[in-house]
Design a protein around this motif. Structure first.
Motif, PDB file in Angstrom:
ATOM      1  N   THR A   7      34.338  25.577  83.460  1.00 42.87           N
ATOM      2  CA  THR A   7      33.608  26.273  82.395  1.00 42.87           C
ATOM      3  C   THR A   7      34.083  27.728  82.330  1.00 42.87           C
ATOM      4  OG1 THR A   7      31.827  26.959  83.892  1.00 42.87           O
ATOM      5  CG2 THR A   7      31.487  24.895  82.709  1.00 42.87           C
ATOM      6  N   GLN A   9      32.602  31.721  81.011  1.00 46.75           N
ATOM      7  CA  GLN A   9      31.358  32.401  80.636  1.00 46.75           C
ATOM      8  C   GLN A   9      31.508  33.062  79.274  1.00 46.75           C
ATOM      9  OE1 GLN A   9      29.080  34.133  83.723  1.00 46.75           O
ATOM     10  NE2 GLN A   9      28.456  35.862  82.461  1.00 46.75           N
ATOM     11  N   THR A  12      27.335  35.725  75.993  1.00 44.67           N
ATOM     12  CA  THR A  12      25.876  35.539  76.021  1.00 44.67           C
ATOM     13  C   THR A  12      25.407  35.262  77.451  1.00 44.67           C
ATOM     14  OG1 THR A  12      26.229  33.188  75.749  1.00 44.67           O
ATOM     15  CG2 THR A  12      25.848  34.457  73.735  1.00 44.67           C
ATOM     16  N   ALA A  14      26.088  32.357  78.817  1.00 45.12           N
ATOM     17  CA  ALA A  14      26.127  30.892  78.937  1.00 45.12           C
ATOM     18  C   ALA A  14      27.529  30.424  79.339  1.00 45.12           C
ATOM     19  CB  ALA A  14      25.737  30.265  77.601  1.00 45.12           C
ATOM     20  N   GLN A  15      27.582  29.224  79.891  1.00 44.32           N
ATOM     21  CA  GLN A  15      28.865  28.629  80.282  1.00 44.32           C
ATOM     22  C   GLN A  15      29.325  27.659  79.193  1.00 44.32           C
ATOM     23  OE1 GLN A  15      30.554  29.246  83.310  1.00 44.32           O
ATOM     24  NE2 GLN A  15      29.015  30.865  83.588  1.00 44.32           N
ATOM     25  N   ILE A  16      30.602  27.746  78.820  1.00 48.24           N
ATOM     26  CA  ILE A  16      31.164  26.782  77.860  1.00 48.24           C
ATOM     27  C   ILE A  16      32.118  25.863  78.631  1.00 48.24           C
ATOM     28  CG2 ILE A  16      33.023  28.397  77.122  1.00 48.24           C
ATOM     29  CD1 ILE A  16      32.878  27.093  74.336  1.00 48.24           C
ATOM     30  N   HIS A  47      30.933  18.638  76.453  1.00 47.84           N
ATOM     31  CA  HIS A  47      31.071  19.561  75.328  1.00 47.84           C
ATOM     32  C   HIS A  47      31.555  18.738  74.129  1.00 47.84           C
ATOM     33  CE1 HIS A  47      33.531  23.432  73.973  1.00 47.84           C
ATOM     34  NE2 HIS A  47      32.868  22.903  72.979  1.00 47.84           N
ATOM     35  N   GLU A  76      20.144  19.788  78.675  1.00 49.91           N
ATOM     36  CA  GLU A  76      20.544  21.102  79.196  1.00 49.91           C
ATOM     37  C   GLU A  76      21.924  21.090  79.850  1.00 49.91           C
ATOM     38  OE1 GLU A  76      17.798  19.422  79.890  1.00 49.91           O
ATOM     39  OE2 GLU A  76      17.176  19.588  81.994  1.00 49.91           O
ATOM     40  N   PHE A  79      26.926  20.878  75.959  1.00 50.78           N
ATOM     41  CA  PHE A  79      27.274  22.013  75.101  1.00 50.78           C
ATOM     42  C   PHE A  79      27.685  21.422  73.747  1.00 50.78           C
ATOM     43  CE2 PHE A  79      29.591  25.450  73.261  1.00 50.78           C
ATOM     44  CZ  PHE A  79      29.080  26.619  73.832  1.00 50.78           C
ATOM     45  N   ASP A 109      24.331  24.686  71.021  1.00 51.74           N
ATOM     46  CA  ASP A 109      24.757  25.727  71.963  1.00 51.74           C
ATOM     47  C   ASP A 109      25.603  26.780  71.274  1.00 51.74           C
ATOM     48  OD1 ASP A 109      23.858  24.597  74.728  1.00 51.74           O
ATOM     49  OD2 ASP A 109      24.540  22.926  73.488  1.00 51.74           O
ATOM     50  N   LYS A 157      22.134  28.782  70.659  1.00 52.84           N
ATOM     51  CA  LYS A 157      22.151  29.690  71.825  1.00 52.84           C
ATOM     52  C   LYS A 157      23.224  30.770  71.657  1.00 52.84           C
ATOM     53  CE  LYS A 157      19.365  27.180  74.539  1.00 52.84           C
ATOM     54  NZ  LYS A 157      18.017  27.630  74.776  1.00 52.84           N
ATOM     55  N   ALA A 158      24.176  30.521  70.760  1.00 54.18           N
ATOM     56  CA  ALA A 158      25.247  31.510  70.544  1.00 54.18           C
ATOM     57  C   ALA A 158      25.773  31.348  69.129  1.00 54.18           C
ATOM     58  CB  ALA A 158      26.380  31.297  71.546  1.00 54.18           C
TER      59      ALA A 158
END
Ligand code: NAP
Length: 319
Positions: A7, A9, A12, A14-16, A47, A76, A79, A109, A157-158
């Protein structure tokens, strides 16, 4: 050997996940998508990339919902990215609500502006060339405020962009309250996006690679990228497929890669890119490849009503 992080960062926090399943095809078949998504989840993909324009939101949502119910994956841990189409710029909040309904999700996400193009909302939702009368003046300030509202309302989230040049991001940053987390662009060994990636690195914007396989066997793409003798040479040397070489290259550039496949074997093999690496010599050779942008976006250019009279204007010279 050092294990490659899976992933990255985002700005934001968050991890992608660095590999995502692409879901665009000319002849979308809902059953193919549903099966591909379940297969991908079993293989380890977390993802998924879709868009309101792809006609894949609904089957993706159906597959994810089945996976949640069967306990295969939790929301959760996923992504999910979707995108605002050119006809939806006037009202991103209504657009994302419609995408969420298709996806059977409460939030995504990542929500991206698909293109820096605005069309009348009555124009067909397709990638084909819009009619001259369908183009509207771009009002990025208002579109971006709508994207920010989507985030503030918890629907995503982004927020980010797609097919934006460095110059277009620079302009966006002059008025954005929330900076874009991602620019999703065409990127593969023959369209490396060095200038854009330098710019994005400096501004803490993650780059996601669409068409990481050069759009193999697809209308917009070219088999010449995967068929390049250098891809054969490097793949043979490592005992890998050419697709794995191309995807691993993307990861080693710091990008996330979004290969599309609805084929079980290729979904599996495309994911096997974390436990080996390219050599500096491989990188030097790939660096030397002739650069050709495959998707030039000619459909989004017109000399009368559009904001871009030429493809050079569309990409601000980054072509
Ligand atoms: N933001 C944007 O404007 C934009 C534009 C285009 C695409 N995208 C996103 O990026 C994703 C990927 O782009 P893309 O689908 O256009 O192109 P791509 O991923 O570069 O190539 C997909 C093609 O390669 C084939 N393929 C997959 N794995 C392979 C392998 N291991 N060996 C040989 N062929 C293989 C696929 O066929 P099979 O299915 O038969 O395996 C398909 O024909 C899209 O699905 C979409 O989610 C975004």
């Amino acid at each position: 050997m050092e294990v490659f992080k899976r992933t990255a960062q985002l700005n934001t926090g968050a991890q992608i996940p660095l590999i995502g399943l692409g879901t665009v095809a000319a002849d979308q078949n809902e059953e193919d998508i549903t099966v591909a998504v379940i297969t991908a989840l079993q293989v380890g993909y977390r993802h998924f990339d879709t868009a309101s324009m792809y006609k894949s939101e609904r089957p993706l949502g159906k597959a994810l919902n089945t996976a949640f119910q069967n306990g295969l994956v939790k929301r959760e841990d996923l992504f999910v990215t979707t995108k605002l189409w050119n006809t939806e710029h006037d009202d991103p909040v209504t657009a994302i609500k419609s995408s969420l309904k298709n996806l059977q999700l409460d939030y995504v996400d990542l929500y991206l502006i698909h293109w820096p193009i605005k069309l009348r909302k009555e124009a067909p939702m397709s990638a084909s060339k819009p009619k001259e009368e369908d183009f509207l003046p771009l009002d990025m300030k208002s579109t971006w405020q709508g994207m920010e509202q989507c985030l503030e309302m918890g629907f995503t989230k982004a927020v980010g962009v797609s097919n934006f040049s460095s110059k277009k991001i620079e302009d966006l940053l002059t008025h954005a309250k929330i900076p874009p987390a991602v620019d999703q662009v065409e990127m593969h060994p023959q369209w490396q996006q060095k200038k854009l990636r330098d710019y994005c690195n400096k501004h803490n914007i993650h780059v996601s690679a669409w068409g990481p396989l050069g759009g193999h066997n697809k209308g917009w793409g070219s088999n010449e990228v995967m068929d390049n003798p250098l891809m054969h040479e490097i793949a043979q040397k490592h005992g890998k497929t050419r697709a794995q070489v191309m995807l691993r290259w993307g990861l080693e550039q710091g990008a996330s890669v979004l290969p599309k496949s609805y084929n079980t074997d290729r979904i599996f093999s495309n994911f096997q890119i974390f436990d080996w690496s390219l050599t500096p010599d491989d990188h030097d050779k790939i660096d030397m490849l002739k650069q050709v942008k495959l998707f030039r976006g000619d459909a989004f250019v017109n000399s009368t009503t559009g904001p871009y009279k030429t493809v050079e204007e569309l990409w601000d010279g980054e072509i």
